[in-house]
Design a protein around this motif. Structure first.
Motif, PDB file in Angstrom:
ATOM      1  N   UNK A   1       0.832  -1.210   0.000  1.00 37.01           N
ATOM      2  CA  UNK A   1       0.000   0.000   0.000  1.00 37.01           C
ATOM      3  C   UNK A   1       0.867   1.261   0.000  1.00 37.01           C
ATOM      4  N   UNK A   2       2.022   1.184   0.682  1.00 39.14           N
ATOM      5  CA  UNK A   2       2.949   2.318   0.652  1.00 39.14           C
ATOM      6  C   UNK A   2       3.483   2.531  -0.761  1.00 39.14           C
ATOM      7  N   UNK A   3       3.853   1.434  -1.433  1.00 38.79           N
ATOM      8  CA  UNK A   3       4.322   1.549  -2.809  1.00 38.79           C
ATOM      9  C   UNK A   3       3.254   2.090  -3.732  1.00 38.79           C
ATOM     10  N   UNK A   4       2.005   1.651  -3.526  1.00 37.12           N
ATOM     11  CA  UNK A   4       0.895   2.130  -4.345  1.00 37.12           C
ATOM     12  C   UNK A   4       0.661   3.618  -4.130  1.00 37.12           C
ATOM     13  N   UNK A   5       0.719   4.055  -2.865  1.00 32.70           N
ATOM     14  CA  UNK A   5       0.541   5.478  -2.561  1.00 32.70           C
ATOM     15  C   UNK A   5       1.679   6.299  -3.160  1.00 32.70           C
ATOM     16  N   UNK A   6       2.915   5.790  -3.037  1.00 30.86           N
ATOM     17  CA  UNK A   6       4.068   6.480  -3.622  1.00 30.86           C
ATOM     18  C   UNK A   6       3.884   6.645  -5.134  1.00 30.86           C
ATOM     19  N   UNK A   7       3.482   5.557  -5.781  1.00 25.72           N
ATOM     20  CA  UNK A   7       3.273   5.609  -7.229  1.00 25.72           C
ATOM     21  C   UNK A   7       2.208   6.648  -7.585  1.00 25.72           C
ATOM     22  N   UNK A   8       1.076   6.621  -6.885  1.00 28.33           N
ATOM     23  CA  UNK A   8      -0.029   7.525  -7.194  1.00 28.33           C
ATOM     24  C   UNK A   8       0.380   8.988  -7.021  1.00 28.33           C
ATOM     25  N   UNK A   9       1.053   9.283  -5.903  1.00 30.57           N
ATOM     26  CA  UNK A   9       1.432  10.673  -5.618  1.00 30.57           C
ATOM     27  C   UNK A   9       2.443  11.204  -6.627  1.00 30.57           C
ATOM     28  N   UNK A  10       3.346  10.336  -7.088  1.00 29.61           N
ATOM     29  CA  UNK A  10       4.378  10.796  -8.009  1.00 29.61           C
ATOM     30  C   UNK A  10       3.954  10.714  -9.477  1.00 29.61           C
ATOM     31  N   UNK A  11       2.963   9.882  -9.760  1.00 29.06           N
ATOM     32  CA  UNK A  11       2.492   9.778 -11.145  1.00 29.06           C
ATOM     33  C   UNK A  11       1.451  10.842 -11.485  1.00 29.06           C
ATOM     34  N   UNK A  12       0.630  11.210 -10.497  1.00 30.55           N
ATOM     35  CA  UNK A  12      -0.459  12.154 -10.769  1.00 30.55           C
ATOM     36  C   UNK A  12       0.009  13.449 -11.437  1.00 30.55           C
ATOM     37  N   UNK A  13       1.113  14.089 -10.960  1.00 34.96           N
ATOM     38  CA  UNK A  13       1.500  15.368 -11.574  1.00 34.96           C
ATOM     39  C   UNK A  13       1.936  15.263 -13.036  1.00 34.96           C
ATOM     40  N   UNK A  14       2.395  14.069 -13.461  1.00 32.97           N
ATOM     41  CA  UNK A  14       2.897  13.936 -14.832  1.00 32.97           C
ATOM     42  C   UNK A  14       1.976  13.059 -15.687  1.00 32.97           C
ATOM     43  N   UNK A  15       0.763  12.797 -15.197  1.00 34.00           N
ATOM     44  CA  UNK A  15      -0.156  11.917 -15.917  1.00 34.00           C
ATOM     45  C   UNK A  15      -0.809  12.606 -17.103  1.00 34.00           C
ATOM     46  N   UNK A  16      -0.739  13.932 -17.155  1.00 29.54           N
ATOM     47  CA  UNK A  16      -1.380  14.734 -18.200  1.00 29.54           C
ATOM     48  C   UNK A  16      -2.902  14.675 -18.127  1.00 29.54           C
ATOM     49  N   UNK A  17      -3.426  14.222 -16.992  1.00 32.46           N
ATOM     50  CA  UNK A  17      -4.863  14.420 -16.755  1.00 32.46           C
ATOM     51  C   UNK A  17      -5.119  15.924 -16.767  1.00 32.46           C
TER      52      UNK A  17
END
Length: 262
Positions: free
Chosen positions: A44-60
């Motif tokens: 869950x820590x890895x998943x949270x890390x991924x989400x927090x760091x991917x969101x800014x560069x996801x181009x959503x």
């Protein structure tokens, strides 16, 4: 992955993509559901890390940079590796007899480390970086343009010219390549050719600040102060942030023209 590059052009979305998108998204949803069910703190820590760091560069929300590049995944990938290590260890504890799988995983990690070391050699300089990009993607105007810039900085004017001409073959409206070819012609003393390139660059992109600044310099050197002053005015009126260091020089040249000083 193969064909590593600092910039990737997004493929055009067509109807043919739909059959792939549905199972891929379904697999992602299932994987997410399974991870959440584990209640494993590392996962869950890895998943949270991924989400927090991917969101800014996801181009959503579009970002003012390249849409997709390998370097964007450096930080998010840390979270994926935490998840992979946690799930791998959980599998190993559940099936301790599969020690050969652990050995295979270790070999894979070592091989990936070797790939990383090899890839790092491409980042030694702009020449090696953009050289590797051109080899990987010979149809990239971005790669050829920046390789030309790197060759120019290394003193290889002929090589730079070749790369900028290739840029224009791939992208005939590339204002940056036209501007660089104009600067190269000016350095060689061919002001007529330089003027033609700078004019072409401005026709392709009226916002090309350096093409306008350099065209003003050409006008000055060829005895057309009025036209030079007009170009300096336009440059100063629309100068972008990255070229603000040129403002004092443009103001100095413009003032000298208006006062009639030599």
């Amino acid at each position: 992955p193969p064909n590593l590059a600092i910039y990737h052009a997004l493929p055009a979305l067509t109807a043919g993509w739909m059959p792939w998108l549905i199972p891929v998204w379904a697999a992602l949803v299932v994987a997410l559901w399974l991870l959440l069910r584990t209640r494993s703190v590392p996962a869950l820590t890895g998943l949270l890390w991924f989400a927090l760091n991917y969101a800014p560069i996801s181009n959503i929300i579009p970002i003012p940079s390249a849409t997709m590049t390998e370097r964007y995944l450096y930080l998010p990938a840390v979270g994926l590796w935490i998840i992979a290590a946690d799930r791998g260890y959980a599998f190993y504890r559940k099936f301790p007899g599969y020690k050969s799988l652990a050995a295979a995983a270790a070999v894979v990690v070592v091989l990936l480390g070797g790939v990383t070391v090899h890839r790092n050699r491409d980042w030694k300089s702009d020449l090696t970086l953009f050289g590797s990009m051109v080899r990987t993607d010979p149809g990239s105007p971005f790669g050829h343009f920046n390789l030309g810039n790197a060759l120019k900085d290394s003193g290889d004017g002929e090589g730079a010219q070749r790369e900028w001409m290739e840029t224009l073959r791939l992208d005939p409206s590339n204002s940056g390549a036209m501007s660089q070819l104009g600067s190269l012609a000016a350095v060689r003393g061919d002001l007529g050719t330089a003027e033609r390139w700078f004019r072409a660059a401005l026709d392709a992109d009226p916002g090309n600040a350096m093409a306008r600044f350099n065209l003003a310099l050409v006008f000055e050197k060829t005895g057309r102060p009025g036209e030079a002053a007009a170009q300096y005015d336009l440059f100063l009126r629309n100068v972008p942030l990255e070229y603000r260091d040129y403002i004092p020089r443009a103001e100095e040249h413009r003032a000298r023209i208006l006062t009639g000083d030599k």
